[in-house]
Each structure stands twice: as C-alpha cells, then as structure tokens.
Design an enzyme around this catalytic site. Structure first.
Site, PDB file in Angstrom:
ATOM      1  N   SER A   1     -15.206 -18.968 -67.800  1.00 17.41           N
ATOM      2  CA  SER A   1     -14.453 -20.225 -67.881  1.00 17.41           C
ATOM      3  C   SER A   1     -15.194 -21.186 -68.792  1.00 17.41           C
ATOM      4  O   SER A   1     -16.435 -21.125 -68.901  1.00 17.41           O
ATOM      5  CB  SER A   1     -14.341 -20.847 -66.481  1.00 17.41           C
TER       6      SER A   1
ATOM      7  N   TYR B   1     -17.776 -23.182 -58.267  1.00 13.84           N
ATOM      8  CA  TYR B   1     -16.987 -22.345 -59.180  1.00 13.84           C
ATOM      9  C   TYR B   1     -17.660 -22.224 -60.550  1.00 13.84           C
ATOM     10  O   TYR B   1     -17.835 -21.117 -61.080  1.00 13.84           O
ATOM     11  CB  TYR B   1     -15.590 -22.961 -59.319  1.00 13.84           C
TER      12      TYR B   1
HETATM   13  P1  NAD Z   1      -4.300 -16.561 -60.700  1.00  7.82           P
HETATM   14  O1  NAD Z   1      -4.223 -17.255 -59.400  1.00  7.82           O
HETATM   15  O2  NAD Z   1      -3.064 -16.087 -61.318  1.00  7.82           O
HETATM   16  O3  NAD Z   1      -5.292 -15.320 -60.612  1.00  7.82           O
HETATM   17  C1  NAD Z   1      -6.355 -15.215 -59.712  1.00  7.82           C
HETATM   18  C2  NAD Z   1      -6.120 -13.966 -58.891  1.00  7.82           C
HETATM   19  O4  NAD Z   1      -7.283 -13.662 -58.137  1.00  7.82           O
HETATM   20  C3  NAD Z   1      -4.984 -14.085 -57.891  1.00  7.82           C
HETATM   21  O5  NAD Z   1      -3.818 -13.527 -58.391  1.00  7.82           O
HETATM   22  C4  NAD Z   1      -5.485 -13.376 -56.650  1.00  7.82           C
HETATM   23  O6  NAD Z   1      -4.683 -12.282 -56.260  1.00  7.82           O
HETATM   24  C5  NAD Z   1      -6.857 -12.889 -57.051  1.00  7.82           C
HETATM   25  N1  NAD Z   1      -7.807 -13.050 -55.953  1.00  7.82           N
HETATM   26  C6  NAD Z   1      -8.322 -14.203 -55.449  1.00  7.82           C
HETATM   27  N2  NAD Z   1      -9.134 -13.931 -54.432  1.00  7.82           N
HETATM   28  C7  NAD Z   1      -9.146 -12.590 -54.282  1.00  7.82           C
HETATM   29  C8  NAD Z   1      -9.792 -11.704 -53.383  1.00  7.82           C
HETATM   30  N3  NAD Z   1     -10.628 -12.129 -52.435  1.00  7.82           N
HETATM   31  N4  NAD Z   1      -9.538 -10.373 -53.506  1.00  7.82           N
HETATM   32  C9  NAD Z   1      -8.697  -9.909 -54.464  1.00  7.82           C
HETATM   33  N5  NAD Z   1      -8.077 -10.701 -55.347  1.00  7.82           N
HETATM   34  C10 NAD Z   1      -8.302 -12.023 -55.245  1.00  7.82           C
HETATM   35  O7  NAD Z   1      -5.083 -17.562 -61.688  1.00  7.82           O
HETATM   36  P2  NAD Z   1      -5.697 -17.367 -63.163  1.00  7.82           P
HETATM   37  O8  NAD Z   1      -5.912 -18.737 -63.652  1.00  7.82           O
HETATM   38  O9  NAD Z   1      -4.912 -16.420 -63.950  1.00  7.82           O
HETATM   39  O10 NAD Z   1      -7.141 -16.768 -62.863  1.00  7.82           O
HETATM   40  C11 NAD Z   1      -7.640 -15.627 -63.535  1.00  7.82           C
HETATM   41  C12 NAD Z   1      -9.052 -15.889 -64.000  1.00  7.82           C
HETATM   42  O11 NAD Z   1      -9.050 -16.900 -65.005  1.00  7.82           O
HETATM   43  C13 NAD Z   1     -10.020 -16.376 -62.923  1.00  7.82           C
HETATM   44  O12 NAD Z   1     -11.264 -15.711 -63.081  1.00  7.82           O
HETATM   45  C14 NAD Z   1     -10.186 -17.838 -63.261  1.00  7.82           C
HETATM   46  O13 NAD Z   1     -11.436 -18.344 -62.817  1.00  7.82           O
HETATM   47  C15 NAD Z   1     -10.106 -17.787 -64.760  1.00  7.82           C
HETATM   48  N6  NAD Z   1      -9.865 -19.064 -65.408  1.00  7.82           N
HETATM   49  C16 NAD Z   1      -8.671 -19.692 -65.260  1.00  7.82           C
HETATM   50  C17 NAD Z   1      -8.476 -20.898 -65.895  1.00  7.82           C
HETATM   51  C18 NAD Z   1      -7.173 -21.634 -65.782  1.00  7.82           C
HETATM   52  O14 NAD Z   1      -7.094 -22.777 -66.239  1.00  7.82           O
HETATM   53  N7  NAD Z   1      -6.144 -21.042 -65.215  1.00  7.82           N
HETATM   54  C19 NAD Z   1      -9.502 -21.484 -66.648  1.00  7.82           C
HETATM   55  C20 NAD Z   1     -10.716 -20.817 -66.772  1.00  7.82           C
HETATM   56  C21 NAD Z   1     -10.884 -19.599 -66.146  1.00  7.82           C
END
Ligand code: NAD
Ligand code: MG
Length: 282
Positions: free
Chosen positions: A176, A189
């Site tokens: 991130s 986080y």
């Molecule tokens: P998202 O909610 O679509 O994806 C996160 C997924 O993690 C969920 O679908 C969930 O099923 C899974 N998850 C959570 N806890 C879990 C567990 N204990 N066991 C199994 N699965 C689990 O959101 P996203 O934003 O697409 O997140 C994907 C990645 O992107 C993450 O690593 C997040 O930190 C990173 N990220 C997102 C952003 C943003 O702005 N959306 C920014 C920086 C980084």
C-alpha cells in the site's frame, strides 16, 4: 469510461460486499485485449472475490490463466468472480476460509494444485484495516489481528506454494502507499504493509537463484469494498492524489499481469506504485 471523483454515502461492515457498492467498481476495461501473456498458467489469489483481487483474477483469465480465489465469507461476490472468469473461458476454483490459519493456507494451495493441475503465480492480497486516530484507541488484540491477517498469511501461502513453484514462476504481494508515506489513521495496517515490502525484497533475494521472481504492487486509493466497509466518509475518497480521484480496480489489475508475465523477466524485489501520482522515494 469516465471515472467517478466523488462517492455517495453508504454503509457496510468488514469484509465489504462489492455487489452492495454504489457505484460498482470497474473491474476491467471493455477495451482490454488479452494476448495470451499467461496462457496455460495457474494463479492463486487471496482476497480474489472482490476489489483488486477480483480485477487481477479477470485480467489473468483474459490472458489465459486458470485461477483459484481465496475469500473469507463473501460467497455472492466469489460466485460472481467465478462467473466472470468462466466468461473468459477459464476455470475458477473457490476456496473459502481464513488465511490467518496456516492449515487453511496449506489446504488452499494443495486444493489449487490438485484441482487445477499446477501453480505458477501466487498473489498475496487479502487484508483488513481498522482506522483509528490515536494509538490509545488501538487494542492489543486489534494490532495482533491486523498482523495475523495481513502479513503472516503472505508467509504461509508463499511457504506452501514453494513446493510447486518452478523456474519462471512468480509471487506478487499487495502492499500500500501507506507503507511508504505512513498514515495517521492506520498505524497497525500501514505497519503490516511496510513489513510486506521488506518481506518481498528478502524473499526475492532468497528465490533469485531459482529464477522465481517476487514483486509487489503498492496501490493508492482504489474504489473497492474495503473502502466503504472501513471509512465513515467516502465522499472525497482519493481526491487528495495528484490525479485528483480514486483509482478503479481496472487500473490496478494490469500491473499484476505485467509482473506475472515474461515481460517482467528481469524484475524482482520491486514494487509498482499504482497511486494516482504520489511520488515514492525508495
Ligand atoms: P477487498 O475488500 O475487495 O479485498 C480484501 C479481501 O481480503 C476481501 O475480499 C476478503 O475476502 C479478504 N480477506 C480479509 N480477511 C481475510 C481472512 N482472514 N481470510 C481470507 N480472506 C480474507 O479490498 P481491496 O481494496 O481490493 O484489498 C485488496 C488489497 O489491496 C489489500 O491487501 C489492501 O490492503 C490493498 N490496498 C487497497 C487499497 C484501496 O484503496 N482499496 C489501497 C492500498 C492497498
Ligand atoms: Mg471481498
């Protein structure tokens, strides 16, 4: 398609559901043409039901890969992802469970290989976050849970996958922008996301002699279920970036394709910063 720069009020709890989001994220551009970059490969993607992980699954499928997706409990989103992968003519294996369990991670890898025949690309991507404005508000159990979910499973899945990964195969880790610039709202986080950067660099060195590449993507604000599920006010989400808006998953997935395919054959231990223009120093 023009991308939204403001978002309406909405309420969700973690893990969020993509099918309840308003507006729905863009998963892949209609104009994205696959060119067999991942033909015959098998990928395992944690958090592949929604958001960035779903976008990666669909891009990989359009490039010719079968995918296994791990998700916590969002069965409706996971089924939709499977439907979208199948529309691309590829297989999608659904693996429901909690990645903070080593045994679950091991069984997910084993099932992926037994059902899809092999494993070539591991995408570590599942995460949670609990925004808090002061350290005093963060319980010891929250801090531990964030580490148990966001970083330990990257090690578990990588360790179990290594039995099957061979020369030319890859691991891609989602970090991130908060790892690089810090965050006053996300102490635990952002710490896990920093750990992911060092984990990626070290594992890349460890596996370089086997020609298994390990890289990562460090997204900025991307419109996914995680956002309405964890932030109270999403109206101006992403507006503080130089490009002045949040990114869509469709703008992140292609970075994973690049890192996964042979085009990136001389790149390991690196991060692509898909963040709307924030300049990252190192
Ligand atoms: P998202 O909610 O679509 O994806 C996160 C997924 O993690 C969920 O679908 C969930 O099923 C899974 N998850 C959570 N806890 C879990 C567990 N204990 N066991 C199994 N699965 C689990 O959101 P996203 O934003 O697409 O997140 C994907 C990645 O992107 C993450 O690593 C997040 O930190 C990173 N990220 C997102 C952003 C943003 O702005 N959306 C920014 C920086 C980084
Ligand atoms: Mg989800």
């Amino acid at each position: 398609m023009s991308k939204p720069s403001t978002f309406p009020e909405q309420e969700q709890s973690q893990p969020g559901d993509e099918h309840k989001m308003n507006p729905r994220p863009e998963i892949i551009r209609d104009s994205y043409r696959g060119s067999d970059k991942l033909n015959g490969k098998v990928a395992l993607i944690s958090g592949g039901d929604s958001g960035i992980g779903r976008s990666v699954a669909i891009h990989f499928a359009r490039e010719g890969a079968d995918v296994g997706i791990i998700y916590l409990e969002e069965s409706e989103d996971a089924s939709k992802t499977r439907e979208l992968v199948e529309k691309e003519g590829r297989k999608c294996l659904l693996l429901q469970g909690d990645v903070s369990s080593y045994d679950f991670c091991k069984s997910a890898v084993e099932k992926c290989v037994s059902e899809l025949g092999q494993l070539n690309i591991l995408v570590n991507n599942a995460a949670i976050q609990f925004p808090k404005d002061s350290a005093e508000e963060i319980s010891e159990s929250q801090f531990r849970k964030t580490f148990d979910t966001n970083i330990f499973p990257y090690f578990y899945l990588s360790k179990c996958a290594l039995k099957y990964l061979a020369e030319g195969d890859t691991i891609i880790n989602t970090s991130s922008v908060t790892a690089y610039r810090g965050s006053e709202h996300l102490l635990d986080y952002s710490s896990t996301k920093g750990a992911i950067v060092s984990f990626t660099r070290s594992l890349a060195k460890m596996l370089a002699s086997k020609n298994i590449r390990v890289n990562g993507v460090a997204p900025g604000p991307i419109w996914t279920p995680l956002i309405p599920a964890t932030f109270d006010d999403v109206s101006d989400f992403g507006q503080d970036t130089p490009l002045g808006r949040a990114g869509q998953p469709s703008e992140v997935g292609p970075a994973y394709v690049f890192l996964a395919c042979e085009d990136a054959s001389y790149i390991t231990g690196q991060f692509i910063h898909v963040n709307g223009g924030e300049i990252i120093g190192s």
